[in-house]
Design an enzyme around this catalytic site. Structure first.
Site, mmCIF file in Angstrom:
data_model
loop_
_atom_site.group_PDB
_atom_site.id
_atom_site.type_symbol
_atom_site.label_atom_id
_atom_site.label_comp_id
_atom_site.label_asym_id
_atom_site.label_seq_id
_atom_site.Cartn_x
_atom_site.Cartn_y
_atom_site.Cartn_z
ATOM 1 N N ALA A 1 -18.410 96.138 -2.583
ATOM 2 C CA ALA A 1 -18.596 96.948 -3.781
ATOM 3 C C ALA A 1 -17.776 96.454 -4.967
ATOM 4 O O ALA A 1 -18.201 96.597 -6.118
ATOM 5 C CB ALA A 1 -18.268 98.412 -3.491
ATOM 6 N N THR A 2 -16.600 95.881 -4.717
ATOM 7 C CA THR A 2 -15.794 95.376 -5.834
ATOM 8 C C THR A 2 -16.548 94.295 -6.596
ATOM 9 O O THR A 2 -16.620 94.307 -7.827
ATOM 10 C CB THR A 2 -14.440 94.840 -5.333
ATOM 11 N N ASN B 1 -13.010 108.057 -3.734
ATOM 12 C CA ASN B 1 -12.408 107.492 -2.532
ATOM 13 C C ASN B 1 -11.133 108.208 -2.104
ATOM 14 O O ASN B 1 -10.764 108.190 -0.936
ATOM 15 C CB ASN B 1 -12.112 105.999 -2.737
ATOM 16 N N GLN C 1 -18.429 105.088 -1.126
ATOM 17 C CA GLN C 1 -18.092 106.135 -0.161
ATOM 18 C C GLN C 1 -19.273 107.008 0.250
ATOM 19 O O GLN C 1 -19.120 107.877 1.110
ATOM 20 C CB GLN C 1 -16.982 107.019 -0.730
ATOM 21 N N SER D 1 -20.607 98.901 -0.066
ATOM 22 C CA SER D 1 -19.786 98.024 0.782
ATOM 23 C C SER D 1 -20.102 98.246 2.244
ATOM 24 O O SER D 1 -20.174 99.401 2.699
ATOM 25 C CB SER D 1 -18.287 98.312 0.572
ATOM 26 N N GLY D 2 -20.241 97.161 2.998
ATOM 27 C CA GLY D 2 -20.510 97.277 4.426
ATOM 28 C C GLY D 2 -19.372 97.910 5.200
ATOM 29 O O GLY D 2 -19.597 98.707 6.120
ATOM 30 N N HIS D 3 -18.139 97.583 4.836
ATOM 31 C CA HIS D 3 -17.014 98.041 5.655
ATOM 32 C C HIS D 3 -16.668 99.506 5.457
ATOM 33 O O HIS D 3 -15.799 100.037 6.142
ATOM 34 C CB HIS D 3 -15.783 97.162 5.412
ATOM 35 N N THR E 1 -23.497 80.503 -0.389
ATOM 36 C CA THR E 1 -24.244 80.594 0.866
ATOM 37 C C THR E 1 -24.182 82.013 1.416
ATOM 38 O O THR E 1 -23.107 82.611 1.518
ATOM 39 C CB THR E 1 -23.664 79.622 1.907
ATOM 40 N N CYS F 1 -6.437 100.093 -1.895
ATOM 41 C CA CYS F 1 -6.260 99.027 -2.882
ATOM 42 C C CYS F 1 -4.987 99.195 -3.698
ATOM 43 O O CYS F 1 -4.537 98.260 -4.349
ATOM 44 C CB CYS F 1 -7.462 98.976 -3.822
#
Length: 375
Positions: A71-72, A152, A180, A200-202, A242, A325
């Site tokens: 997301a960043t 967040n 979120q 974001s995946g995480h 890539t 962060c």
């Protein structure tokens, strides 16, 4: 071993996702840009499937999904990518809020240094913006409105449908940081008035290092984004490099799982939250924000310092007192400051966040440590 309760910082990877990622790393390791053999073709198929799976979460088209590192990066592309368009069309006014993640505030501050004008919407103790403040802030030269969906730190849910209604008929691009909420509370994110959306995946049980920017078309016209990095032309020239096929495929899989299990995941999270609130009520806890996500609770207990409580909970529960962060910073939370809370309440604020892999919360042990600190 303590119970992990810092899901807003990062989630554990689901076993199904980890298995797929490992399989693609060890067995199907082709480059999705390689067109001359089956390894490359299979990798491209994996990416295409994931693009559909991500798009389906927010009712978008696969052509509107761009894979990023998270997301960043998506926030940076969405915000900085409109700079040239703003300069060319003399649209140099931006609107955001005081409670955004630094991944939004810092790119906007960069544009401010480049001559753009920024209006920062205020929030009250609820943690939410007043949509009427947005209506008053809009100008003819407003280029972008950037408002996160779920905060967040507090879990406060912003009134995205009302914001979309206010922007109806205005040319400003709406960007939503959905780190979120993507895959957890995605209903509001399907609104077609949202032009740009970051994920974001995480934050959704996938790997760190993968995410997406959804850039919706208006009719057949794409948002006028320009790349902020160069070299390779991947992702239709918007984001070079890539593609991380295993991580992308894992992200796609968890998006599909989130779609299929949405009600169950939310119901489970809400029940966990209720058990924690029941215990915290006994010690006079104050809850920082209203209308919050079922996956998080930010609270302060009078007379209890968050740093002291986290030390006491070290072997019980892994919690936090703010954004990961900014965890190295000793400055008060900019989010809680913007909500107008007093210094003591901010110093005592603790964030507890959980998810689908959390079986139960150690509420009794948490309460015991709070009581000891209050004595």
């Amino acid at each position: 071993m303590s119970t992990y309760l810092d899901f807003n910082a990062t989630t554990p990877v689901l076993s199904e996702v980890a298995e797929l990622v490992c399989k693609l790393m060890l067995d199907e390791y082709g480059n999705a840009g390689s067109r001359t053999h089956a390894f490359g073709a299979n990798a491209k198929k994996r990416v295409d499937l994931a693009r559909d799976q991500v798009a389906n979460v927010v009712a978008a088209d696969r052509s509107e999904v761009f894979f990023t590192s998270g997301a960043t990066e998506s926030n940076n592309i969405a915000i900085l990518g409109l700079k040239d368009f703003g300069n060319q069309h003399n649209k140099k006014h931006l609107i955001t809020t005081r409670i955004e993640h630094k991944a939004v505030l810092e790119p906007i501050e960069h544009l401010e240094k480049c001559g753009f004008d920024v209006t920062y919407l205020e929030v009250n103790e609820s943690g939410c913006v007043d949509p009427e403040d947005l209506r008053c802030a809009l100008r003819e030269d407003t280029l972008m409105v950037s408002i996160m969906h779920i905060n967040n730190e507090t879990g406060c849910i912003q009134p995205i449908p009302l914001i979309c209604n206010i922007l109806d008929g205005h040319e400003a691009y709406l960007h939503v940081d959905a780190a979120q909420s993507f895959g957890k509370l995605s209903g509001d994110l399907k609104n077609k008035r949202i032009d740009l959306l970051s994920a974001s995946g995480h934050k959704l049980y996938a790997s760190k290092g993968v995410g997406a920017l959804v850039a919706r078309k208006r009719g057949f016209i794409k948002p006028p984004l320009k790349p902020i990095m160069f070299g390779g032309g991947q992702e239709r020239g918007l984001r070079p490099g890539t593609l991380a096929v295993p991580l992308i495929a894992g992200f796609g899989l968890v998006c599909e799982m989130a779609q299929n299990n949405h009600e169950q995941w939310c119901s489970h999270a809400a029940k966990l939250k209720a058990t924690l609130i029941d215990e915290l009520d006994k010690v006079g806890a104050m809850y920082n924000g209203s209308d919050t996500s079922p996956f998080v609770l930010n609270f302060s207990v009078p007379g209890v310092n968050s740093e002291a409580l986290m030390v006491k909970l070290r072997d019980i529960a892994a919690v936090s007192n703010g954004s990961a962060c900014t965890s190295s910073s000793y400055e008060p939370s900019h989010v809680l400051l913007a909500m107008g809370f007093e210094e003591d309440r901010i110093a005592g604020a603790v964030r507890v966040s959980w998810g689908v892999t959390t079986e139960k919360l150690p509420v009794r042990q948490i309460l015991e440590q709070i009581v000891l600190l209050k004595m």
